[in-house]
Design a protein around this motif. Structure first.
Motif, PDB file in Angstrom:
ATOM      1  N   GLY A  62       0.832  -1.190   0.000  1.00 62.38           N
ATOM      2  CA  GLY A  62       0.000   0.000   0.000  1.00 62.38           C
ATOM      3  C   GLY A  62       0.867   1.240   0.000  1.00 62.38           C
ATOM      4  N   CYS A  63       0.227   2.387  -0.220  1.00 59.41           N
ATOM      5  CA  CYS A  63       0.991   3.636  -0.292  1.00 59.41           C
ATOM      6  C   CYS A  63       1.441   4.100   1.090  1.00 59.41           C
ATOM      7  CB  CYS A  63       0.156   4.718  -0.973  1.00 59.41           C
ATOM      8  SG  CYS A  63      -1.168   5.409   0.072  1.00 59.41           S
ATOM      9  N   GLY A  64       0.724   3.661   2.123  1.00 62.95           N
ATOM     10  CA  GLY A  64       1.076   4.044   3.483  1.00 62.95           C
ATOM     11  C   GLY A  64       0.443   5.339   3.948  1.00 62.95           C
ATOM     12  N   ALA A  65      -0.208   6.057   3.052  1.00 56.88           N
ATOM     13  CA  ALA A  65      -0.683   7.399   3.418  1.00 56.88           C
ATOM     14  C   ALA A  65      -2.184   7.607   3.225  1.00 56.88           C
ATOM     15  CB  ALA A  65       0.073   8.444   2.593  1.00 56.88           C
ATOM     16  N   CYS A  66      -2.857   6.784   2.434  1.00 59.05           N
ATOM     17  CA  CYS A  66      -4.301   6.996   2.202  1.00 59.05           C
ATOM     18  C   CYS A  66      -5.095   6.531   3.426  1.00 59.05           C
ATOM     19  CB  CYS A  66      -4.752   6.260   0.936  1.00 59.05           C
ATOM     20  SG  CYS A  66      -4.870   4.475   1.146  1.00 59.05           S
TER      21      CYS A  66
ATOM     22  N   CYS B 284      -4.742   2.755   4.173  1.00 59.39           N
ATOM     23  CA  CYS B 284      -3.406   2.431   4.686  1.00 59.39           C
ATOM     24  C   CYS B 284      -3.235   2.913   6.122  1.00 59.39           C
ATOM     25  CB  CYS B 284      -2.336   3.052   3.795  1.00 59.39           C
ATOM     26  SG  CYS B 284      -2.099   2.179   2.235  1.00 59.39           S
TER      27      CYS B 284
ATOM     28  N   CYS C 273      -5.489  -0.384  -0.221  1.00 62.09           N
ATOM     29  CA  CYS C 273      -5.009   0.963  -0.558  1.00 62.09           C
ATOM     30  C   CYS C 273      -5.829   1.561  -1.707  1.00 62.09           C
ATOM     31  CB  CYS C 273      -3.538   0.882  -0.962  1.00 62.09           C
ATOM     32  SG  CYS C 273      -2.820   2.477  -1.432  1.00 62.09           S
ATOM     33  N   THR C 274      -6.223   2.795  -1.564  1.00 65.76           N
ATOM     34  CA  THR C 274      -7.014   3.425  -2.616  1.00 65.76           C
ATOM     35  C   THR C 274      -6.137   4.134  -3.643  1.00 65.76           C
ATOM     36  OG1 THR C 274      -7.272   5.357  -1.198  1.00 65.76           O
ATOM     37  CG2 THR C 274      -9.042   3.748  -1.160  1.00 65.76           C
ATOM     38  N   ARG C 275      -4.851   4.290  -3.336  1.00 66.03           N
ATOM     39  CA  ARG C 275      -3.962   4.976  -4.280  1.00 66.03           C
ATOM     40  C   ARG C 275      -3.205   3.991  -5.163  1.00 66.03           C
ATOM     41  NH1 ARG C 275       0.296   9.006  -1.727  1.00 66.03           N
ATOM     42  NH2 ARG C 275      -1.618   9.811  -0.819  1.00 66.03           N
TER      43      ARG C 275
HETATM   44 ZN    ZN Z   1      -2.742   3.639   0.533  1.00 68.86          ZN
END
Ligand code: ZN
Ligand code: ZN
Length: 347
Positions: free
Chosen positions: A88-92, A95, A103-105
């Protein structure tokens, strides 16, 4: 480089493929030092309709950082790291809730952002692999741990721990675990570590049941009458039931085997729709939970247990083979040949 490539049902080959390279500045490229074959790789091997071929398999791997994107902050060239199987991006929002697989990104292929199921996110059964969003998905391996001790933190050890967590295993509980494969074994271990009074392992394979007994579990042979025997030995049902195989009929058995108010966790991978005995779940006030692992949330809890020697994940390794034997390794694992429990490959 060399990589294990999916060509079609029951057809994987070690091929020469292009070396991976950085694509985004949040990427890292790893030189893989150890990788493993997982039960969920066998879904692909059996041809689980992913609609593609020609991609590199594998979502359980550790390695050394070869190349680092400019935006990566937490690892540097030469570091020993493990990669989480879900990316995952870790920020959305997803995440930040610890659900990197949702993850949505970053969305790669049909399988919830897991390495090795698509061309978008090629796997690590290879000499090297690209890891997107490295800061969110890589963990440094402490110097006290060797590569094999860290390898199963990528997926199956956190998956087993997730089963015990979703089933809310608590001190004194009686826990039934369907499956004595690698994930089932780690679910049993996780239940023991959470203070279960009884862990009852169920499997069709006598040898795997013997292994479970050697690790302090009681055992019941699987099959159609397993539920009746489990109800008898638990005197009316287990507090927690963990399904670690991935078969609809075992989810049904779990509904019978759980006590009223019991808690069921399904961590086995089931890729088809199926019916469940809803009136039974309703009448018994059962809780039924499932989910794809996000090792990122489990690793901080599990790594210290390995470092302290309270958990030895290498206990499940039965086969160590070179990556070039990849096709044969899949055959051995898929057909339960040669007393196999877990195969580790060295590129
Ligand atoms: Zn994410
Ligand atoms: Zn896996």
């Amino acid at each position: 480089m060399r990589a294990i490539v999916y060509h079609g049902p029951k057809d994987v080959r070690v091929d020469s493929v292009p070396d991976p390279a950085l694509r985004e500045e949040t990427d890292v490229v790893l030189r893989v030092t150890r990788t493993a074959i997982c039960g969920s790789d066998l879904h692909v091997w059996h041809g689980a309709g992913l609609g593609a071929s020609g991609f590199t398999l594998g979502h359980e791997f550790v390695g050394v950082v070869l190349d680092v994107g400019r935006a990566v902050q937490t690892v540097k060239r030469g570091d020993r790291v493990l990669a989480c199987c879900t990316v995952g991006c870790g920020a959305c929002g997803a995440c930040r809730r610890g659900l990197l697989s949702g993850c949505t990104r970053f969305q790669a292929g049909p399988a919830g952002n897991v390495f090795g199921f698509s061309h978008e996110l090629p796997g690590g059964q290879a000499e090297a692999v690209r890891v997107p969003y490295a800061d969110a998905n890589l963990f440094a391996i402490p110097s006290a741990l060797d590569d094999e001790q860290a390898l199963f933190l990528t997926d199956i050890l956190p998956t087993g721990a997730l089963g015990a967590e979703l089933a809310e295993v608590s001190p004194g509980d009686t826990v039934v675990v369907f499956g004595c494969g690698p994930v089932g074994t780690f679910a049993q271990r996780a239940a023991q570590l959470r203070g279960a009074a009884r862990v009852i392992a169920v499997d069709l394979d006598e040898e795997r049941l013997a292994g479970a007994r050697s690790r302090g579990c009681e055992t019941v042979r699987g099959g159609e009458d397993a539920a009746a025997r489990l109800l008898e030995t638990t005197r009316g049902g287990a507090d927690c039931v963990i399904e670690a195989v991935g078969r609809p009929e075992l989810v049904q058995q779990a509904l019978f085997v759980a006590r009223p108010g019991g808690r069921i966790a399904v961590i086995g991978v089931i890729l088809q729709a199926f019916e469940i005995l809803w009136p039974l779940a309703f009448a018994k006030n059962l809780s039924l939970r499932t989910g794809l692992v996000n090792p990122q949330t489990q690793i901080p809890k599990l790594m210290p247990l390995i470092e302290q020697g309270r958990l030895d994940p290498t206990e499940i390794i039965t086969h160590r083979l070179p990556l070039d034997d990849g096709a044969r390794a899949y055959e051995i694992f898929a057909h339960h040949r040669d007393h196999v429990l877990k195969v580790v490959l060295s590129p």
